[in-house]
Design an enzyme around this catalytic site. Structure first.
Site, PDB file in Angstrom:
ATOM      1  N   LYS A  16     -19.974  38.789  19.801  1.00 34.03           N
ATOM      2  CA  LYS A  16     -18.927  39.776  19.486  1.00 34.03           C
ATOM      3  C   LYS A  16     -18.191  40.226  20.731  1.00 34.03           C
ATOM      4  CE  LYS A  16     -20.043  41.580  14.994  1.00 34.03           C
ATOM      5  NZ  LYS A  16     -20.191  42.730  14.120  1.00 34.03           N
ATOM      6  N   LYS A  56     -21.075  29.667  11.937  1.00 32.76           N
ATOM      7  CA  LYS A  56     -21.501  30.454  10.763  1.00 32.76           C
ATOM      8  C   LYS A  56     -20.275  30.926   9.970  1.00 32.76           C
ATOM      9  CE  LYS A  56     -22.425  34.827  11.073  1.00 32.76           C
ATOM     10  NZ  LYS A  56     -22.917  36.202  11.257  1.00 32.76           N
ATOM     11  N   LYS A  59     -16.136  36.342   7.862  1.00 32.07           N
ATOM     12  CA  LYS A  59     -14.725  36.726   7.729  1.00 32.07           C
ATOM     13  C   LYS A  59     -14.209  37.117   9.096  1.00 32.07           C
ATOM     14  CE  LYS A  59     -11.255  38.279   4.950  1.00 32.07           C
ATOM     15  NZ  LYS A  59     -10.243  37.502   5.686  1.00 32.07           N
TER      16      LYS A  59
HETATM   17  P1  TYM Z   1     -23.667  41.247   8.097  1.00 31.32           P
HETATM   18  O1  TYM Z   1     -22.912  42.359   7.479  1.00 31.32           O
HETATM   19  O2  TYM Z   1     -22.957  40.393   9.097  1.00 31.32           O
HETATM   20  O3  TYM Z   1     -24.239  40.288   6.990  1.00 31.32           O
HETATM   21  C1  TYM Z   1     -24.961  40.791   5.865  1.00 31.32           C
HETATM   22  C2  TYM Z   1     -26.110  39.868   5.550  1.00 31.32           C
HETATM   23  O4  TYM Z   1     -25.612  38.560   5.220  1.00 31.32           O
HETATM   24  C3  TYM Z   1     -26.204  37.577   6.044  1.00 31.32           C
HETATM   25  N1  TYM Z   1     -25.180  36.558   6.356  1.00 31.32           N
HETATM   26  C4  TYM Z   1     -25.341  35.238   6.191  1.00 31.32           C
HETATM   27  N2  TYM Z   1     -26.363  34.516   5.711  1.00 31.32           N
HETATM   28  C5  TYM Z   1     -26.196  33.170   5.642  1.00 31.32           C
HETATM   29  N3  TYM Z   1     -25.065  32.513   6.041  1.00 31.32           N
HETATM   30  C6  TYM Z   1     -24.014  33.209   6.536  1.00 31.32           C
HETATM   31  N4  TYM Z   1     -22.910  32.560   6.903  1.00 31.32           N
HETATM   32  C7  TYM Z   1     -24.115  34.636   6.616  1.00 31.32           C
HETATM   33  N5  TYM Z   1     -23.276  35.619   7.018  1.00 31.32           N
HETATM   34  C8  TYM Z   1     -23.948  36.797   6.856  1.00 31.32           C
HETATM   35  C9  TYM Z   1     -26.651  38.318   7.301  1.00 31.32           C
HETATM   36  O5  TYM Z   1     -27.708  37.664   7.942  1.00 31.32           O
HETATM   37  C10 TYM Z   1     -27.063  39.656   6.731  1.00 31.32           C
HETATM   38  O6  TYM Z   1     -28.386  39.594   6.240  1.00 31.32           O
HETATM   39  N6  TYM Z   1     -26.393  43.676  11.559  1.00 31.32           N
HETATM   40  C11 TYM Z   1     -26.295  43.315  10.154  1.00 31.32           C
HETATM   41  C12 TYM Z   1     -26.224  44.501   9.215  1.00 31.32           C
HETATM   42  C13 TYM Z   1     -27.339  45.472   9.336  1.00 31.32           C
HETATM   43  C14 TYM Z   1     -28.675  45.306   8.869  1.00 31.32           C
HETATM   44  C15 TYM Z   1     -29.342  46.508   9.155  1.00 31.32           C
HETATM   45  C16 TYM Z   1     -29.331  44.238   8.238  1.00 31.32           C
HETATM   46  C17 TYM Z   1     -27.269  46.718   9.890  1.00 31.32           C
HETATM   47  N7  TYM Z   1     -28.455  47.331   9.768  1.00 31.32           N
HETATM   48  C18 TYM Z   1     -30.698  46.688   8.839  1.00 31.32           C
HETATM   49  C19 TYM Z   1     -30.689  44.435   7.919  1.00 31.32           C
HETATM   50  C20 TYM Z   1     -31.336  45.616   8.211  1.00 31.32           C
HETATM   51  C21 TYM Z   1     -25.035  42.489   9.944  1.00 31.32           C
HETATM   52  O7  TYM Z   1     -24.115  42.525  10.730  1.00 31.32           O
HETATM   53  O8  TYM Z   1     -25.006  41.803   8.742  1.00 31.32           O
END
Ligand code: TYM
Length: 348
Positions: free
Chosen positions: A130, A212, A215
């Site tokens: 990021k 990956k 968006k």
């Molecule tokens: P985020 O918002 O980017 O994504 C949400 C969840 O979707 C999964 N994910 C994917 N899995 C497979 N292939 C992909 N291309 C893909 N893109 C996203 C992510 O692994 C995630 O599980 N930091 C986290 C949000 C967060 C969080 C937490 C998660 C904040 N606090 C506490 C678990 C527990 C994030 O940016 O996810």
């Protein structure tokens, strides 16, 4: 939907018979819900909702680590909540809440910042990624993001954290922070296990299958959203990048595009890679793209329709947020209070 086969979950499932285990996970409102986040995380959130005591959070505080347009951020939170409910996460059975509505997240995050090392945060892949994409705004929040995520998790004492593969490093750091804190103050935090699906843990961009799916500001057509129209989803699949061979064969290293399509088709259809290779024997990539596209369209159709209906009902969504915030705060404040006592803060 694929049956969950992960060993961790089977073990946890049998344990759940004697008393409900807890789950916590989060999603950023700005990622909208992509095919990646659905296959990597959301489908498991919904599948686990009946067996576990679940806390699912829309993490708006994480979202502002990159610059947001306020009105758009507000809109996306309602949309994300509607999508989560439409995915099968029933707000009557799960605690669905917005992170900033539960101040304990910010409060514990500050404490945990003081137990998280600079070197640990520097090694986080998401930070490196990021900060390279937002070179003009490498703020302290972006850097300490994992400490806030650790707070999100540890407040609810979850057994499992269902996430995609990209979040494994953050869950591991959460455990390291918890071990460090417990080592000083006794058994305060429970150590959570990440739950990562065997297939679908890392869905790749359809146009750039070595990255990956997520968006981004640049729309190259490689990211599919739950709320996309069927014709747009099909267009993205038909244009998906593959390779110069013709055989449908799983080989993530040498055939990332085809393997990604197989992965998507596998999760949506419940067929394993062997069955898919057989199904497409002697057929070209075009057919695989169409079938995968159709499977995704059918998977998302009811979700999109229900989410669209819910987005129109702001009063209902606000009531869900209010109720979720109340329930989440109750659990979170208990942990926070324990932490404050342990570290020597005075309670009034
Ligand atoms: P985020 O918002 O980017 O994504 C949400 C969840 O979707 C999964 N994910 C994917 N899995 C497979 N292939 C992909 N291309 C893909 N893109 C996203 C992510 O692994 C995630 O599980 N930091 C986290 C949000 C967060 C969080 C937490 C998660 C904040 N606090 C506490 C678990 C527990 C994030 O940016 O996810």
């Amino acid at each position: 939907m694929n049956k969950i086969t992960n060993e961790t979950i089977n073990k946890a499932e049998s344990e759940a018979v004697s008393g409900k285990k807890t789950i916590l996970s989060g999603i950023q409102p700005t990622g909208v819900a992509t095919l990646g986040s659905y296959l990597g995380a959301l489908r498991n959130w919904a599948a686990l909702a009946d067996t576990y005591s679940c806390y699912y959070s829309i993490v708006d505080m994480h979202a502002i680590t990159v610059r947001q347009v306020p009105a758009e951020l507000r809109r996306l939170q309602y949309e994300q909540l509607a999508v989560l409910i439409a995915c099968g996460i029933d707000p009557d059975k799960n605690v669905l809440f917005v992170q900033s509505h539960v101040p304990a997240h910010a409060q514990l995050a500050w404490v945990l910042n003081c137990y998280t090392m600079f070197g640990e945060l520097s090694r986080m892949t998401q930070f490196k990624d990021k900060s390279s994409k937002n070179a003009d705004n490498i703020n302290a929040g972006l850097f300490s993001y994992p400490a806030l995520q650790a707070a999100d998790i540890l407040l609810y004492r979850p057994d499992l954290v269902p996430v995609g593969a990209d979040q494994k490093q953050h869950v591991e750091l959460t455990r390291d922070i918890a071990v460090r804190f417990n080592g000083i103050y006794g058994d305060v935090f429970k150590l959570p296990e990440p739950y990562i699906p065997k297939v679908g843990a890392k869905i790749m961009d359809l146009q750039k299958p070595t990255s990956k799916m997520s968006k981004s500001e640049i729309d190259n057509g490689g990211c599919v959203l739950i709320m996309d129209k069927p014709e747009d989803i099909m267009r993205s699949f038909k244009r998906a990048v593959t390779d110069s061979e013709t055989s449908v064969r799983y080989d993530a290293k040498n055939k990332p595009g085809v393997s990604n399509l197989m992965q998507i088709y596998s999760v949506c259809s419940g067929k394993d890679f062997g069955a898919i290779e057989k199904e497409f024997e002697g057929k070209g990539y075009g057919e695989l793209k169409t079938r995968a596209g159709e499977a995704v369209i059918e998977l998302f159709r009811p979700i999109r329709e229900e989410a669209a209906r819910l987005i129109g009902d702001r009063a209902y969504l606000q009531a869900v947020m209010k109720d979720g915030a109340k329930k989440a705060s109750f659990t979170a404040n208990k942990t926070l209070s324990k932490v404050y006592k342990k570290i020597g803060f005075i309670e009034l």
